[in-house]
Design an enzyme around this catalytic site. Structure first.
Site, PDB file in Angstrom:
ATOM      1  N   GLY A  39      22.351  39.261 -11.348  1.00  0.00           N
ATOM      2  CA  GLY A  39      22.120  38.584 -10.078  1.00  0.00           C
ATOM      3  C   GLY A  39      23.348  38.660  -9.187  1.00  0.00           C
ATOM      4  O   GLY A  39      24.460  38.343  -9.616  1.00  0.00           O
ATOM      5  N   ASN A  73      24.949  33.782   5.457  1.00  0.00           N
ATOM      6  CA  ASN A  73      25.627  32.501   5.681  1.00  0.00           C
ATOM      7  C   ASN A  73      26.305  31.960   4.432  1.00  0.00           C
ATOM      8  O   ASN A  73      27.100  31.029   4.511  1.00  0.00           O
ATOM      9  CB  ASN A  73      24.633  31.468   6.228  1.00  0.00           C
ATOM     10  CG  ASN A  73      23.595  31.068   5.206  1.00  0.00           C
ATOM     11  OD1 ASN A  73      23.283  31.844   4.307  1.00  0.00           O
ATOM     12  ND2 ASN A  73      23.042  29.877   5.336  1.00  0.00           N
ATOM     13  N   LYS A  87      22.275  44.889  -3.025  1.00  0.00           N
ATOM     14  CA  LYS A  87      23.238  43.813  -3.235  1.00  0.00           C
ATOM     15  C   LYS A  87      24.270  44.197  -4.290  1.00  0.00           C
ATOM     16  O   LYS A  87      25.470  43.941  -4.124  1.00  0.00           O
ATOM     17  CB  LYS A  87      22.511  42.533  -3.663  1.00  0.00           C
ATOM     18  CG  LYS A  87      21.816  41.799  -2.538  1.00  0.00           C
ATOM     19  CD  LYS A  87      21.256  40.465  -3.027  1.00  0.00           C
ATOM     20  CE  LYS A  87      20.646  39.676  -1.869  1.00  0.00           C
ATOM     21  NZ  LYS A  87      20.130  38.363  -2.317  1.00  0.00           N
ATOM     22  N   ALA A 136      12.449  36.155 -15.052  1.00  0.00           N
ATOM     23  CA  ALA A 136      13.620  36.960 -15.409  1.00  0.00           C
ATOM     24  C   ALA A 136      14.587  36.161 -16.276  1.00  0.00           C
ATOM     25  O   ALA A 136      15.199  36.698 -17.208  1.00  0.00           O
ATOM     26  CB  ALA A 136      14.327  37.449 -14.146  1.00  0.00           C
ATOM     27  N   CYS A 188     -11.128  29.491  -4.238  1.00  0.00           N
ATOM     28  CA  CYS A 188     -12.067  28.911  -3.274  1.00  0.00           C
ATOM     29  C   CYS A 188     -11.389  27.880  -2.378  1.00  0.00           C
ATOM     30  O   CYS A 188     -11.768  27.717  -1.219  1.00  0.00           O
ATOM     31  CB  CYS A 188     -13.261  28.282  -4.000  1.00  0.00           C
ATOM     32  SG  CYS A 188     -14.348  29.510  -4.764  1.00  0.00           S
TER      33      CYS A 188
END
Length: 666
Positions: A39, A73, A87, A136, A188
């Protein structure tokens, strides 16, 4: 000064602080440590910076994601020029400059790919999780338990965060404590009878957008599944017709010159005709308020109002006019500002994201976003999927969800609120990520030192007087289906190894009755051996997969076999598999004490002829070559025992005699 001396002095000065805190011995060890960081998001960026500056020498960074505008940010390793790039690649390049003595190997891939098997995980000294995905996380946890590699789990949500070190047989694993399952909604409800804003948002994002601009041309898969789950058959049939009608609209969006008329055609199909079709099923609206079909021209001219029956259980009676009053002070009609249309369609962020839209503004946003998406299709995009940072798809989902909400008398949401809900955005604060990342490194150091008594679960709390809380590690849950299993590794060629060869090899010739599973699939059991002589490849079982061997007599623990490929230097004419040495030795299970039978009731029982007892249906017996039934073939010892405990008698052959006091249930 020689360059080698300069490099040595730089290395010493750069690591001086780490050496003073950790000591020279640990610092030297860290330089040889191989760490896997999974990550490269909010926590991952902070954590990568920390382990680089701490001096972890060999870092493998893996992430599947690409950089979005909303990441900038708090994910400080990325810049605006990096948007849409990997990344992992960008983070490794940026962080590498912090410490040239560290080797960072970035991988842009999914951690669940077959190449990242138990053999690959075993090559690391420690694994650090910086994931925001439950599936994960569970996968990495299982791989670390199988490989015996220490893992540090973490997560944040706003001002809250947690760090949890995990080590097989010493601490509980990630799956020792059941995790809440993600919220799902019946088909539904989403497609026919929404009652909450989230229902309309899910419908716009996961159904309407893919139907018009994505790969989903008929959407019948989820309808088939809903039908199997027993949802309303009449509704399912109506939804099938509705799905087929979308093909004409999809064709118009792709082939015709996109004008407002095409957007109006989509609007009329979705918010007028489809709702009229639902209204024709009167039984559906007996206990709920029937929706109101929307009128394109009336909304455009500012003369459309939503009328909801005051009593939803009756078709007659007074009606209540619903004024969806937005923040700008205008009801369902137009806003006085002529510039509102352009401000909605240009995709500029700002206060408009938090401004409630009138019904007229919502219609304009729907027309504008539909035209923009259709234009992208005509310019060559094959399919368009939702992305919270894609203004066109976000505008479309915002407008479609709010129009549907209006038709069903549901409160509408702002563009910002819909972005949060549709994008599954968990509030992220850079300071929390930084605190958690520092705590991860501290727990990782304890694991590498093997200072297991110092391990702690750490929580960041929203309490100014006590922002950090710690708790000692819990032992493994004895009932955990992940860390309590016995793991082993088999290197094999799936094209040449049969299921029976592998199972017999792992069991060491022990001919006990077992069932074999792969994930949720049953590959064999004592009563079904059709797959035993098939190769693993034919069963779609190969590298990176786990085979679970369960003892049917419940005398031995479960064995989990992690499959990997044969080494590159293995001779082509050599054996098709390499068994572990020694073979796995699962623990012997203690027989659970049986509960004492309840005391007989003092009340007089009813006459026997008024009681009907129905026993379990027996499996179909196997037959021999002459067609004779052989119950003995299916009478495994554990099944015989379980039947006897239930008061039933299993006969060994059709010639066996039974006493008069035994009732035979056919």
């Amino acid at each position: 000064m020689p360059s080698s001396s300069m490099n040595g002095s730089r290395k010493t000065s750069r690591s001086a602080h780490a050496q003073a805190i950790l000591g020279p011995e640990l610092c030297e060890r860290l330089s040889e440590t191989k760490v896997l960081l999974v990550g490269a998001g909010g926590i991952g960026c902070e954590l990568l910076k920390n382990i680089v500056l701490t001096g972890f020498g060999h870092i493998t960074l893996l992430d599947l994601d690409t950089i979005d505008l909303s990441n900038l940010n708090r994910q400080f390793l990325f810049k605006k020029k990096d948007i849409k790039h990997s990344k992992a690649m960008v983070a490794a390049q940026t962080a590498g400059a912090f410490n040239p003595n560290v080797n960072i190997h970035p991988i842009h891939a999914n951690i669940k790919e077959a190449q990242f098997d138990i053999e690959w995980f075993s090559g690391f000294d420690i694994v650090l999780n910086a994931l925001d995905n439950l599936d994960a996380r569970r996968h990495v946890n299982k791989m670390c338990m199988a490989a015996g590699v220490p893992l540090v789990e973490s997560g944040t949500a706003g001002y809250l965060g947690q760090v949890q070190p995990l080590l097989k047989d010493r601490t509980e694993c990630f799956d020792c404590v059941p995790k809440p399952t993600p919220t799902t909604f019946p088909v539904c409800t989403i497609r026919s009878t929404p009652s909450q804003p989230i229902h309309c948002i899910v419908w716009a994002k996961s159904y309407l957008l893919p139907q018009l601009f994505g790969e989903d041309e008929d959407g019948t898969d989820e309808l088939d599944e809903a039908e199997k789950q027993g949802e309303n058959a009449e509704e399912i049939a109506a939804l099938r017709k509705e799905a087929l009608a979308y093909k004409a609209v999809r064709s118009a969006l792709r082939s015709a010159q996109t004008t407002e008329d095409v957007a109006q055609r989509v609007f009329t199909k979705v918010f007028h005709s489809d709702i009229l079709n639902l209204l024709s099923m009167s039984d559906m609206w007996r206990a709920r308020a029937a929706p109101t079909p929307l009128d394109f021209a009336a909304i455009q001219e500012g003369r459309f109002f939503i009328q909801r029956p005051s009593n939803s259980n009756s078709s007659a009676g007074s009606a209540q006019i619903i004024h969806f009053q937005p923040a700008n002070g205008h009801a369902n009609g137009k806003t006085p500002s002529a510039s509102s249309s352009s401000s909605l369609s240009n995709g500029v962020s700002g206060l408009r994201d938090q401004r409630a839209l009138s019904l007229h503004d919502t219609l304009e946003l729907f027309v504008s976003s539909t035209n923009r998406l259709a234009e992208r299709l005509r310019k060559g995009e094959d399919t368009i999927s939702f992305d919270k940072d894609d203004d066109d798809t976000l505008d479309f989902v915002t407008a479609a969800a709010n129009l549907r909400s209006a038709a069903y008398y549901i409160d509408r949401k702002t563009r910002w609120e819909i972005k949060e809900m549709a994008g599954n955005i968990i509030p992220a604060i850079a300071t929390t990520n930084a605190i958690i990342s520092g705590l991860i490194v501290l727990q990782a150091v304890h694991l590498l030192r093997k200072s297991y008594a110092q391990l702690r679960n750490v929580h960041v709390q929203f309490k100014p007087t006590n922002p950090l809380s710690t708790s000692t590690m819990c032992p493994p849950n004895p009932q955990c289906g992940v860390c309590r299993d016995t793991y082993t590794k088999v290197l094999c060629d799936p094209a040449r190894v049969t299921l029976s060869e592998l199972v017999d090899g792992v069991l060491g010739g022990d001919k006990r009755e077992v069932s074999v599973y792969e994930d949720k699939r049953v590959l064999s059991d004592p009563d079904w051996d059709d797959n035993l002589e098939r190769t693993l490849e034919s069963l779609n079982v190969g590298r990176g997969k786990f085979l679970t061997i369960v003892d049917e007599d419940e005398r031995w623990g479960t064995i989990v076999v992690a499959l990997s490929i044969l080494p590159p230097n293995h001779p082509s004419d050599g054996p098709a598999y390499i068994l572990p040495s020694p073979l796995p030795s699962p623990p012997r299970l203690e027989k659970q004490p049986s509960t004492p039978p309840p005391e007989p009731s003092r009340k007089r029982s009813a006459p026997d002829d008024e009681i009907l007892e129905v026993g379990p249906f027996a499996k179909r017996a196997k037959t021999d070559a002459n067609g004779a039934s052989s119950i003995l073939d299916i009478a495994s010892p554990n099944k015989r025992r379980r039947l006897e405990e239930d008061g039933l008698l299993m006969l060994s052959s059709k010639d066996d005699k039974i006493e008069d006091d035994v009732i035979v249930i056919d």
